[in-house]
Enzyme design. Structure first.
Site, PDB file in Angstrom:
ATOM      1  N   LYS A 281      -0.586   8.129   3.774  1.00 36.08           N
ATOM      2  CA  LYS A 281      -0.931   6.710   3.854  1.00 36.08           C
ATOM      3  C   LYS A 281      -1.892   6.416   5.008  1.00 36.08           C
ATOM      4  O   LYS A 281      -2.102   5.276   5.358  1.00 36.08           O
ATOM      5  CB  LYS A 281       0.354   5.882   3.961  1.00 36.08           C
TER       6      LYS A 281
ATOM      7  N   ASN B 256       7.948   2.175  -1.071  1.00 35.32           N
ATOM      8  CA  ASN B 256       9.105   1.615  -1.777  1.00 35.32           C
ATOM      9  C   ASN B 256       8.977   1.595  -3.296  1.00 35.32           C
ATOM     10  O   ASN B 256       9.949   1.797  -4.009  1.00 35.32           O
ATOM     11  CB  ASN B 256       9.360   0.183  -1.299  1.00 35.32           C
TER      12      ASN B 256
ATOM     13  N   ARG C 239      13.040  -1.336   3.220  1.00 28.74           N
ATOM     14  CA  ARG C 239      13.819  -0.327   2.499  1.00 28.74           C
ATOM     15  C   ARG C 239      14.556  -0.968   1.326  1.00 28.74           C
ATOM     16  O   ARG C 239      15.761  -0.811   1.173  1.00 28.74           O
ATOM     17  CB  ARG C 239      14.814   0.347   3.450  1.00 28.74           C
TER      18      ARG C 239
ATOM     19  N   PRO D  29       0.824  -1.216   0.000  1.00 24.23           N
ATOM     20  CA  PRO D  29       0.000   0.000   0.000  1.00 24.23           C
ATOM     21  C   PRO D  29       0.860   1.269   0.000  1.00 24.23           C
ATOM     22  O   PRO D  29       1.747   1.413   0.826  1.00 24.23           O
ATOM     23  CB  PRO D  29      -0.783  -0.096   1.318  1.00 24.23           C
ATOM     24  N   GLU D  30       0.599   2.159  -0.936  1.00 24.88           N
ATOM     25  CA  GLU D  30       1.247   3.468  -0.926  1.00 24.88           C
ATOM     26  C   GLU D  30       0.127   4.506  -0.990  1.00 24.88           C
ATOM     27  O   GLU D  30      -1.050   4.147  -0.913  1.00 24.88           O
ATOM     28  CB  GLU D  30       2.251   3.566  -2.081  1.00 24.88           C
TER      29      GLU D  30
END
Ligand SMILES: [Zn+2]
Length: 254
Positions: free
Chosen positions: A51, A160, A244, A2-3
């Site tokens: 978010k 990401n 990351r 999810p972004e």
């Protein structure tokens, strides 16, 4: 993963199904809020901020964050409930279920903005401010670009996937310092364009080619050929958590 676009889309769907309706069931499966019952309340709105997601019902506000794996499932046919459900809302035949939510809390509506007060400009928000976002991005010249892009205090909504895709289209290594960005305003406008273009899609696309397997430049493509130059895409997962991850083309990004 999810972004900001996923959360924006989720809020739009929750709004479409629930806004203006009266809740006929409210089942919260988080110990701290298990006794809260919003049944009988009218859903006023659902909105995203970066978010973060809010569903406002009378004086209450349901705040959720999807983190790595969360989602909301909404429908007007029975939506299956399983052990991962953290909250179940119903309004007549409509059912909305929050699954594996990283954060779920019930706030006072008048103060629900406090939990997002630290965020930078929201890439999909009405108050989007590219000038401020660019200034935030460049605030610490030595900071790695990927770290700055993922910092929600710089601007809100990038995860990401967009972080890696933005580095690729900008020709920058994720580990390069932000001082290497020649045109920060261009980078934040690109970020906005990417999220904006994907706000109604679940399968995000940054290449302009929406066919399966062609939607992204580098993210998730470790060992595959760069779409521009044919070099193999490199990959790093620096802390092993997947939080990351970096994908880059060693020829196109220097
Ligand atoms: Zn390349």
């Amino acid at each position: 993963m999810p972004e900001g676009d996923t959360v924006w889309h989720t809020a739009a769907i929750l709004r479409q199904y629930l806004a203006g309706r009266t809740l006929t069931r409210c089942d919260i499966r988080v110990p701290r809020f298990a006794t809260v019952d919003l049944t009988g309340g009218v859903v006023d709105e659902a909105l995203s901020r970066g978010k973060h997601l809010f569903i406002r019902i009378g004086a209450a506000s349901i705040h959720s964050h999807l983190k790595m794996d969360g989602s909301w499932r909404v429908g007007d046919r029975p939506v299956r409930v399983d052990h991962r459900a953290r909250i179940i809302l119903e309004a007549g035949t409509i059912r909305a279920i929050g699954v594996d939510l990283g954060v779920l809390e019930i706030l006072e509506r008048d103060h629900d903005g406090d939990v997002v007060a630290h965020l930078g400009p929201d890439l999909l928000g009405e108050d989007w401010d590219p000038k401020l976002a660019a200034a935030n991005l460049m605030a610490d010249p030595d900071r790695p670009i990927a770290e700055a892009l993922l910092d929600q205090r710089v601007m809100a909504g990038i995860g990401n996937v967009y972080c890696n895709e933005l580095c690729f289209v900008s020709g920058q290594l994720p580990t390069a310092p932000v001082s290497a960005i020649a045109d920060p305003r261009r980078m934040v406008l690109r970020a906005r364009d990417m999220l904006w273009a994907n706000r109604f899609r679940w399968n995000r696309c940054t290449t302009g080619d929406t066919r399966a397997g062609r939607q992204l430049w580098v993210y998730g493509r470790a060992g595959q050929r760069c779409r521009r130059c044919g070099t193999r895409i490199e990959y790093r997962n620096p802390d092993g958590t997947g939080e990351r991850v970096a994908y880059w083309c060693p020829t196109c990004q220097r």
